[in-house]
Scaffold this motif. Structure first.
Motif, PDB file in Angstrom:
ATOM      1  N   GLN A  49     -10.947   2.689  -5.139  1.00 37.03           N
ATOM      2  CA  GLN A  49      -9.815   3.410  -5.729  1.00 37.03           C
ATOM      3  C   GLN A  49      -8.754   2.401  -6.169  1.00 37.03           C
ATOM      4  OE1 GLN A  49      -8.188   6.703  -3.517  1.00 37.03           O
ATOM      5  NE2 GLN A  49      -6.868   7.270  -5.208  1.00 37.03           N
ATOM      6  N   PRO A  51      -5.004   2.233  -6.378  1.00 43.76           N
ATOM      7  CA  PRO A  51      -3.796   2.947  -5.984  1.00 43.76           C
ATOM      8  C   PRO A  51      -2.618   2.771  -6.954  1.00 43.76           C
ATOM      9  CG  PRO A  51      -4.233   1.119  -4.473  1.00 43.76           C
ATOM     10  CD  PRO A  51      -5.385   1.202  -5.414  1.00 43.76           C
ATOM     11  N   GLU A  52      -2.668   1.698  -7.773  1.00 48.08           N
ATOM     12  CA  GLU A  52      -1.577   1.491  -8.739  1.00 48.08           C
ATOM     13  C   GLU A  52      -1.556   2.562  -9.826  1.00 48.08           C
ATOM     14  OE1 GLU A  52      -2.677  -2.617  -7.200  1.00 48.08           O
ATOM     15  OE2 GLU A  52      -3.718  -0.778  -7.701  1.00 48.08           O
ATOM     16  N   ALA A  56      -5.891   9.792  -9.425  1.00 47.00           N
ATOM     17  CA  ALA A  56      -7.023   9.296  -8.637  1.00 47.00           C
ATOM     18  C   ALA A  56      -7.991   8.584  -9.580  1.00 47.00           C
ATOM     19  CB  ALA A  56      -7.715  10.463  -7.944  1.00 47.00           C
TER      20      ALA A  56
END
Length: 142
Positions: A49, A51-52, A56
């Motif tokens: 994933q 996250p930035e 999603a």
């Protein structure tokens, strides 16, 4: 010194040369380039994933036995800008070698002139996608 893949360089040049007012339209055309995840990948196993990204977003880069990089992206349709970043990478890196992928400049999206067309937050998300892709390729190329 290897250079980034020819197709990606062409995409960068097309964007860099385009008038500012059409850059966003051009970008969004790439949102449809990403194929859906194959059924065996539906659980996103082995994908990372990012996250930035505000949505999603998952990705995986795999160096194939033939010595090319295979990319896999999962991003919701309601995030067209982020999907477009992935679409540009999917098309631009198709069939690329690990060395070519690692030669892609980290400021790719700035070079395309996107920093003026979209928010800094989105550019940061796109930059993070590229950085993670390159890191995965680097780890498999040791």
């Amino acid at each position: 010194m290897p250079e980034m893949p020819t197709r990606l360089a062409e995409i960068v040049d097309e964007f860099a040369a385009a008038p500012r007012d059409v850059v966003l339209e051009m970008l969004l055309e790439y949102a449809d380039v990403i194929p859906p995840l194959p059924p065996e990948q539906a659980d996103r196993e082995g994908m990372e994933q990012v996250p930035e990204c505000q949505t999603a977003f998952f990705l995986r880069a795999r160096v194939t036995p033939e010595g090319t990089v295979e990319t896999l992206f999962d991003c919701p349709p309601e995030a067209p800008t982020t999907r477009a970043f992935a679409g540009i990478l999917a098309e631009g890196l198709a069939g690329a070698t690990p060395a070519e992928v690692l030669a892609v400049p980290d400021d790719l999206y700035q070079r395309m002139g996107l920093a003026q067309a979209i928010s800094p937050l989105r550019v940061r998300g796109g930059t993070a996608i590229l950085a993670r892709l390159k890191r995965q390729v680097r780890e498999q190329s040791r």
